[in-house]
Write a protein that holds these residues in place. Structure first.
Motif, short mmCIF file in Angstrom:
data_model
loop_
_atom_site.label_atom_id
_atom_site.label_comp_id
_atom_site.label_asym_id
_atom_site.label_seq_id
_atom_site.Cartn_x
_atom_site.Cartn_y
_atom_site.Cartn_z
N LYS A 15 0.85 -1.20 0.00
CA LYS A 15 0.00 0.00 0.00
C LYS A 15 0.88 1.25 0.00
CE LYS A 15 -3.28 2.47 2.91
NZ LYS A 15 -4.04 2.48 4.15
N THR A 18 4.15 3.13 -5.78
CA THR A 18 3.83 3.50 -7.15
C THR A 18 4.13 2.32 -8.05
OG1 THR A 18 4.36 5.83 -6.80
CG2 THR A 18 4.45 5.03 -9.07
N ARG A 64 -5.70 8.88 -8.92
CA ARG A 64 -4.45 8.15 -8.67
C ARG A 64 -3.99 7.35 -9.89
NH1 ARG A 64 -5.01 4.21 -5.70
NH2 ARG A 64 -7.28 4.05 -5.77
N ILE A 79 -0.18 3.86 -11.30
CA ILE A 79 -1.09 3.98 -10.16
C ILE A 79 -0.25 4.47 -8.99
CG2 ILE A 79 -2.83 2.85 -8.72
CD1 ILE A 79 -2.98 0.63 -10.81
N GLN A 80 -0.65 5.64 -8.43
CA GLN A 80 0.16 6.29 -7.41
C GLN A 80 -0.72 7.13 -6.49
OE1 GLN A 80 2.63 9.49 -8.98
NE2 GLN A 80 4.21 9.08 -7.47
N THR A 82 -0.76 3.32 -4.57
CA THR A 82 -1.65 2.16 -4.63
C THR A 82 -2.38 1.96 -3.30
OG1 THR A 82 0.23 0.78 -4.03
CG2 THR A 82 -0.35 0.87 -6.37
N GLU A 83 -3.59 1.40 -3.44
CA GLU A 83 -4.40 1.05 -2.27
C GLU A 83 -4.88 -0.39 -2.46
OE1 GLU A 83 -7.59 3.83 -1.80
OE2 GLU A 83 -6.25 5.59 -1.79
N ASP A 86 -7.24 -1.41 -5.18
CA ASP A 86 -6.78 -1.42 -6.57
C ASP A 86 -6.45 -2.83 -7.05
OD1 ASP A 86 -4.84 1.58 -5.93
OD2 ASP A 86 -6.94 1.37 -6.51
N SER A 87 -6.49 -3.80 -6.16
CA SER A 87 -6.21 -5.19 -6.55
C SER A 87 -7.22 -5.62 -7.60
CB SER A 87 -6.28 -6.12 -5.33
OG SER A 87 -5.28 -5.77 -4.40
N LEU A 111 -2.75 -7.38 -10.50
CA LEU A 111 -2.14 -6.56 -9.44
C LEU A 111 -2.72 -6.93 -8.09
CD1 LEU A 111 -0.45 -4.11 -8.42
CD2 LEU A 111 -2.45 -2.68 -8.88
N VAL A 113 -2.43 -5.61 -4.15
CA VAL A 113 -1.90 -4.57 -3.26
C VAL A 113 -2.14 -5.01 -1.82
CG1 VAL A 113 -1.93 -2.14 -2.63
CG2 VAL A 113 -2.40 -2.81 -4.99
#
Lengths: 114, 111
Positions: A15, A18, A64, A79-80, A82-83, A86-87, A111, A113
């Protein structure tokens, strides 16, 4: 002819990190799309480029998420930061022709996260 | 909200049987595409059917379009295990570059 290439195929991020996902469209295709795919929301459009110009920047995602098309044969999605939400699988697709033409999809980047 | 959606989340059949996946949509469309997505791959187009067409075939696949009821179906005959995938319908509308995807139907073909 090579299809759409996406790298990496899998990405694990902490988490707040970037991450940058990469896509090479089918050679000669003018349109490029980025989608996010989850079981709950299905396929959600993130960005759309036509002849390298950004036509759609994803509305709710623009905060983001930033897609760029540096040249006609390469695009990135950053993606910046990430949370965990966002998976998902991030898919890139390209298209040549009119709006009815087939979209050719890459295999996606999964992805996760943490 | 979904502008295109498949009517069932999941279907399963035995190899050799026929199966139909249905899709309904909510706006006026100019074309509808059916895509298939196998595990670990991106979606791939199967059939494009335009609004002035009623039926389109591609090998064992047959798509129909009924613009009056705003619905489409994709039938697969003589199913094979390799037909196991998620099937999506996706619609195009006049003046729009966007393809709107339904949420998909998971089809499992058992030996």
């Amino acid at each position: 002819d090579a299809g759409v290439t996406q790298t990496p195929r899998h990405e694990v991020a902490e988490k707040g990190q970037t991450i940058i996902l990469k896509c090479e469209p089918v050679s000669g295709h003018n349109d490029l799309f980025w989608y996010r795919q989850t079981k709950i929301q299905g396929l959600e459009l993130l960005s759309y480029f036509r002849s390298k110009s950004l036509m759609e920047d994803g509305g709710a995602f623009k905060d983001r998420f930033k897609a760029e098309m540096l040249n006609s044969s390469f695009s990135t999605l950053k993606i910046q930061p990430t949370e965990p939400k966002d998976s998902a699988v991030y898919l890139c697709a390209s298209r040549q022709g009119d709006n009815y033409a087939e979209q050719f999809f890459g295999p996606g980047t999964r992805l996760t996260v943490l | 909200s979904q502008l295109a959606e498949e009517n069932l989340w999941a279907l399963s059949v035995h190899e050799g049987e026929s199966v139909t996946v249905n899709c309904s949509y909510k706006t006026s469309i100019t074309a509808l595409q059916w895509y298939r997505q196998k595990s670990g791959e991106g979606p791939a187009q199967l059939i494009l059917i335009r609004s002035n067409e009623r039926e389109k075939r591609n090998g064992r696949l047959r798509a129909t379009l009924d613009t009056s009821s705003q619905s489409s179906s994709l039938s697969i005959t003589a199913t094979r295990c390799e037909d196991t995938a998620v099937y999506f319908c996706a619609t195009s509308s006049s003046g729009s570059w966007q393809l709107i995807f339904g949420s998909g139907t998971q089809l499992t073909v058992m030996p």
